[in-house]
Write a protein that holds these residues in place. Structure first.
Motif, mmCIF file in Angstrom:
data_model
loop_
_atom_site.group_PDB
_atom_site.id
_atom_site.type_symbol
_atom_site.label_atom_id
_atom_site.label_comp_id
_atom_site.label_asym_id
_atom_site.label_seq_id
_atom_site.Cartn_x
_atom_site.Cartn_y
_atom_site.Cartn_z
ATOM 1 N N TYR A 127 25.210 43.783 48.677
ATOM 2 C CA TYR A 127 25.362 43.118 49.967
ATOM 3 C C TYR A 127 24.333 43.704 50.927
ATOM 4 O O TYR A 127 24.421 44.863 51.320
ATOM 5 C CB TYR A 127 26.771 43.326 50.520
ATOM 6 N N ALA A 128 23.364 42.913 51.295
ATOM 7 C CA ALA A 128 22.273 43.375 52.159
ATOM 8 C C ALA A 128 22.727 43.438 53.616
ATOM 9 O O ALA A 128 23.725 42.809 53.996
ATOM 10 C CB ALA A 128 21.082 42.426 52.031
ATOM 11 N N PRO A 129 22.017 44.201 54.460
ATOM 12 C CA PRO A 129 22.350 44.243 55.885
ATOM 13 C C PRO A 129 22.403 42.843 56.479
ATOM 14 O O PRO A 129 21.521 42.014 56.231
ATOM 15 C CB PRO A 129 21.199 45.061 56.482
ATOM 16 N N GLY A 130 23.445 42.562 57.246
ATOM 17 C CA GLY A 130 23.611 41.250 57.862
ATOM 18 C C GLY A 130 24.431 40.275 57.044
ATOM 19 O O GLY A 130 24.837 39.226 57.563
ATOM 20 N N THR A 131 24.696 40.584 55.762
ATOM 21 C CA THR A 131 25.447 39.678 54.894
ATOM 22 C C THR A 131 26.896 39.543 55.359
ATOM 23 O O THR A 131 27.561 40.547 55.610
ATOM 24 C CB THR A 131 25.444 40.187 53.437
ATOM 25 N N TRP A 132 27.372 38.315 55.452
ATOM 26 C CA TRP A 132 28.774 38.094 55.803
ATOM 27 C C TRP A 132 29.629 38.333 54.570
ATOM 28 O O TRP A 132 29.295 37.903 53.460
ATOM 29 C CB TRP A 132 28.985 36.676 56.327
ATOM 30 N N LEU A 133 30.739 39.044 54.754
ATOM 31 C CA LEU A 133 31.627 39.414 53.653
ATOM 32 C C LEU A 133 32.882 38.540 53.706
ATOM 33 O O LEU A 133 33.740 38.721 54.570
ATOM 34 C CB LEU A 133 32.009 40.895 53.765
ATOM 35 N N LYS A 134 32.969 37.588 52.796
ATOM 36 C CA LYS A 134 34.121 36.695 52.749
ATOM 37 C C LYS A 134 35.265 37.384 52.023
ATOM 38 O O LYS A 134 35.115 37.818 50.882
ATOM 39 C CB LYS A 134 33.754 35.392 52.042
ATOM 40 N N GLN A 135 36.401 37.468 52.687
ATOM 41 C CA GLN A 135 37.528 38.210 52.118
ATOM 42 C C GLN A 135 37.985 37.630 50.788
ATOM 43 O O GLN A 135 38.311 38.372 49.862
ATOM 44 C CB GLN A 135 38.690 38.258 53.112
ATOM 45 N N ILE A 136 37.984 36.309 50.658
ATOM 46 C CA ILE A 136 38.437 35.700 49.408
ATOM 47 C C ILE A 136 37.518 36.082 48.250
ATOM 48 O O ILE A 136 37.960 36.322 47.129
ATOM 49 C CB ILE A 136 38.531 34.155 49.544
ATOM 50 N N ASP A 137 36.204 36.196 48.539
ATOM 51 C CA ASP A 137 35.251 36.612 47.499
ATOM 52 C C ASP A 137 35.464 38.069 47.109
ATOM 53 O O ASP A 137 35.365 38.432 45.931
ATOM 54 C CB ASP A 137 33.814 36.409 47.989
ATOM 55 N N LEU A 138 35.757 38.904 48.107
ATOM 56 C CA LEU A 138 36.003 40.323 47.826
ATOM 57 C C LEU A 138 37.290 40.506 47.028
ATOM 58 O O LEU A 138 37.359 41.349 46.127
ATOM 59 C CB LEU A 138 36.073 41.113 49.133
ATOM 60 N N GLU A 139 38.302 39.710 47.352
ATOM 61 C CA GLU A 139 39.556 39.788 46.597
ATOM 62 C C GLU A 139 39.313 39.470 45.130
ATOM 63 O O GLU A 139 39.846 40.137 44.229
ATOM 64 C CB GLU A 139 40.569 38.801 47.185
ATOM 65 N N THR A 140 38.493 38.459 44.870
ATOM 66 C CA THR A 140 38.193 38.060 43.487
ATOM 67 C C THR A 140 37.341 39.114 42.790
ATOM 68 O O THR A 140 37.624 39.506 41.650
ATOM 69 C CB THR A 140 37.440 36.718 43.479
ATOM 70 N N ARG A 141 36.332 39.603 43.478
ATOM 71 C CA ARG A 141 35.407 40.566 42.866
ATOM 72 C C ARG A 141 36.110 41.863 42.470
ATOM 73 O O ARG A 141 35.873 42.401 41.391
ATOM 74 C CB ARG A 141 34.258 40.875 43.831
ATOM 75 N N TYR A 142 36.972 42.353 43.354
ATOM 76 C CA TYR A 142 37.587 43.658 43.115
ATOM 77 C C TYR A 142 39.016 43.571 42.572
ATOM 78 O O TYR A 142 39.615 44.594 42.264
ATOM 79 C CB TYR A 142 37.574 44.485 44.406
#
Length: 209
Positions: free
Chosen positions: A29-44
């Motif tokens: 995740y590069a500087p400035g990248t928006w972190l979508k919670q649903i994507d993080l839930e799936t990834r981790y």
């Protein structure tokens, strides 16, 4: 492993805060990248509440930024912040130079030399992430010689604020080579008990001049 792949099989026991931080620092995740919670839930493979708590912790450390009604994005630091934190690091890391010299045994100096050699050995064939980790290992060993565990934590947090990915650690390839040489010069200064020289090297090393 790409940003879309899950990491649950490898890191099932690790805290979500550390998993997100590791991916930010490794450039997923590069500087400035928006972190979508649903994507993080799936990834981790973690629930919404755990991911939200992790993002809030990282926001407190200024690794990510929370924008009301929009979400979280990886913190995008400006030049002024980098300069300010570099100044703090210089004060801390030069401030312990005398203690490092006083505490360093021949075995400690040999260990630092080995870490400097490892960093230098990665110049030709190592990845940016390997260089980044080898550089951190050298600096952790230096700080540890002062015998202050809390200082290690403080400096680690400062680094997190200014280096969201290893690629931002050095401005040019030639600067990486200079950094490798400075590691060896720092070890020489410790071995020779030259505190003034060590402080000068640390300052130019952090400022990357």
């Amino acid at each position: 492993m790409t940003g879309s792949q899950t990491v649950t099989e490898v890191d099932g026991e690790r805290d979500a805060t550390q998993l997100i931080l590791q991916d930010i620092q490794s450039g997923v995740y590069a500087p400035g990248t928006w972190l979508k919670q649903i994507d993080l839930e799936t990834r981790y493979g973690r629930g919404r509440n755990e991911i939200r708590r992790a993002l809030d912790r990282l926001a407190l450390k200024r690794v990510v930024e929370h924008v009301p009604n929009r979400g979280y994005h990886v913190y995008l630091s400006d030049g002024k912040q980098w300069d300010d934190i570099a100044e703090i690091r210089i004060m801390l890391e030069t401030g312990i130079a005398g203690k490092v010299i006083a505490h360093a045994t021949l075995a400690d100096i040999s260990g630092l030399r080995n870490l400097a050699n490892r960093f230098q050995g990665l110049l030709l064939s190592g990845t940016v992430l390997e260089l980044y980790e080898a550089n951190l290992a050298f600096h952790r060993a230096y700080v540890d010689l002062a015998g202050n565990a809390e200082l290690h934590s403080v400096i680690a947090e400062l680094r997190q604020r200014t280096s969201s990915a290893p690629v931002s650690q050095w401005h040019t390839r030639s600067r990486i080579e200079v950094s490798a040489a400075e590691h060896h010069e720092m070890v020489d200064a410790i071995a020779e008990k030259d505190e003034l020289r060590l402080k000068t090297l640390i300052e130019q090393h952090i400022r990357q001049k």
